[in-house]
Design a protein around this motif. Sequence first.
Motif, mmCIF file in Angstrom:
data_model
loop_
_atom_site.group_PDB
_atom_site.id
_atom_site.type_symbol
_atom_site.label_atom_id
_atom_site.label_comp_id
_atom_site.label_asym_id
_atom_site.label_seq_id
_atom_site.Cartn_x
_atom_site.Cartn_y
_atom_site.Cartn_z
ATOM 1 N N GLN A 20 0.624 -1.046 0.010
ATOM 2 C CA GLN A 20 0.182 0.251 -0.101
ATOM 3 C C GLN A 20 1.302 1.364 0.062
ATOM 4 O OE1 GLN A 20 -3.260 0.045 2.372
ATOM 5 N NE2 GLN A 20 -2.102 1.908 3.481
ATOM 6 N N GLN A 61 -2.705 -0.740 -4.612
ATOM 7 C CA GLN A 61 -2.970 0.174 -3.918
ATOM 8 C C GLN A 61 -3.171 1.351 -2.546
ATOM 9 O OE1 GLN A 61 -3.972 -2.989 0.245
ATOM 10 N NE2 GLN A 61 -5.966 -2.749 -0.396
ATOM 11 N N SER A 63 -3.591 4.679 -0.437
ATOM 12 C CA SER A 63 -4.423 5.752 1.032
ATOM 13 C C SER A 63 -4.316 7.106 0.916
ATOM 14 C CB SER A 63 -4.102 4.735 1.992
ATOM 15 O OG SER A 63 -4.103 3.857 2.756
ATOM 16 N N VAL A 100 -10.711 13.523 -5.619
ATOM 17 C CA VAL A 100 -10.722 12.413 -5.852
ATOM 18 C C VAL A 100 -12.039 11.930 -6.398
ATOM 19 C CG1 VAL A 100 -9.790 10.244 -5.594
ATOM 20 C CG2 VAL A 100 -8.317 12.429 -5.361
ATOM 21 N N ILE A 102 -14.614 8.347 -5.843
ATOM 22 C CA ILE A 102 -13.712 7.381 -4.848
ATOM 23 C C ILE A 102 -15.498 6.255 -5.282
ATOM 24 C CG2 ILE A 102 -14.766 6.618 -2.723
ATOM 25 C CD1 ILE A 102 -12.164 8.148 -2.824
ATOM 26 N N THR A 119 -9.046 3.923 1.114
ATOM 27 C CA THR A 119 -7.971 3.086 0.533
ATOM 28 C C THR A 119 -8.855 2.522 -0.651
ATOM 29 O OG1 THR A 119 -6.723 2.306 2.828
ATOM 30 C CG2 THR A 119 -6.219 1.146 0.915
ATOM 31 N N GLY A 120 -8.218 2.602 -1.076
ATOM 32 C CA GLY A 120 -8.418 2.228 -2.796
ATOM 33 C C GLY A 120 -7.365 1.612 -3.933
ATOM 34 N N LEU A 122 -5.977 2.617 -7.483
ATOM 35 C CA LEU A 122 -5.795 4.056 -8.258
ATOM 36 C C LEU A 122 -5.739 3.743 -9.920
ATOM 37 C CD1 LEU A 122 -4.777 7.105 -8.276
ATOM 38 C CD2 LEU A 122 -2.620 6.243 -8.112
ATOM 39 N N TYR A 134 -8.613 11.104 -10.357
ATOM 40 C CA TYR A 134 -7.645 10.804 -10.338
ATOM 41 C C TYR A 134 -9.310 9.718 -9.438
ATOM 42 C CZ TYR A 134 -3.347 13.000 -9.379
ATOM 43 O OH TYR A 134 -2.272 14.032 -10.163
ATOM 44 N N LEU A 136 -10.430 6.352 -7.199
ATOM 45 C CA LEU A 136 -9.945 4.675 -6.062
ATOM 46 C C LEU A 136 -11.406 4.235 -6.624
ATOM 47 C CD1 LEU A 136 -8.784 6.831 -3.310
ATOM 48 C CD2 LEU A 136 -7.189 5.819 -5.304
ATOM 49 N N THR A 137 -11.065 2.703 -6.583
ATOM 50 C CA THR A 137 -11.909 1.974 -7.137
ATOM 51 C C THR A 137 -11.922 0.497 -5.846
ATOM 52 O OG1 THR A 137 -10.375 0.089 -8.572
ATOM 53 C CG2 THR A 137 -12.222 2.551 -9.300
ATOM 54 N N CYS A 139 -12.702 1.057 -2.948
ATOM 55 C CA CYS A 139 -12.595 1.578 -1.559
ATOM 56 C C CYS A 139 -13.183 0.979 -0.408
ATOM 57 C CB CYS A 139 -12.554 3.081 -2.000
ATOM 58 S SG CYS A 139 -12.008 3.613 -3.007
#
Length: 145
Positions: A20, A61, A63, A100, A102, A119-120, A122, A134, A136-137, A139
């Motif tokens: 991470q 991953q 955060s 970002v 999410i 956390t996800g 990128l 940007y 994040l998936t 998550c």
Amino acid sequence: MKNNFFYLFVFLLSTNAIGQVDLTWKDLADIEYTEKYFRDYDANFLYPKFSKEMSDLVGKQVSLSGYFLDISPNGDLIVLSKNPLSSCFFCGNGGPETAVEIVFKSDQDFKTDDIVLITGILKLNKDDIEHFNYILTDCYGILLK
């Protein structure tokens, strides 16, 4: 036998922590923009050129902490922002690199302007103007404040 499970648990935690990457908003600010015309909208939009460091993190991953913003009436668009809603990107305070998109694995119980750690995985987006640069998936998040 219990010791084996303990060591396995510690090993799994340590490998997850190593994999991470903790990002900062300064990391996301390392981006350049040029204007690009989009015929469908008859308008120019900022077209991002991501840094090599960010490009190297695609699919990994990461955060990032910030303000939780649920900015759509039906919860379709969730954003992590560098700033609270009253001074976020949409209000002219900062550029696209201060927010970002999410996508959570499951429903979360956060409220707008909660300070959270997300956390996800990128994803960098430079072509789809319907989404953020940007993303994040997969998550999950924790409430910090």
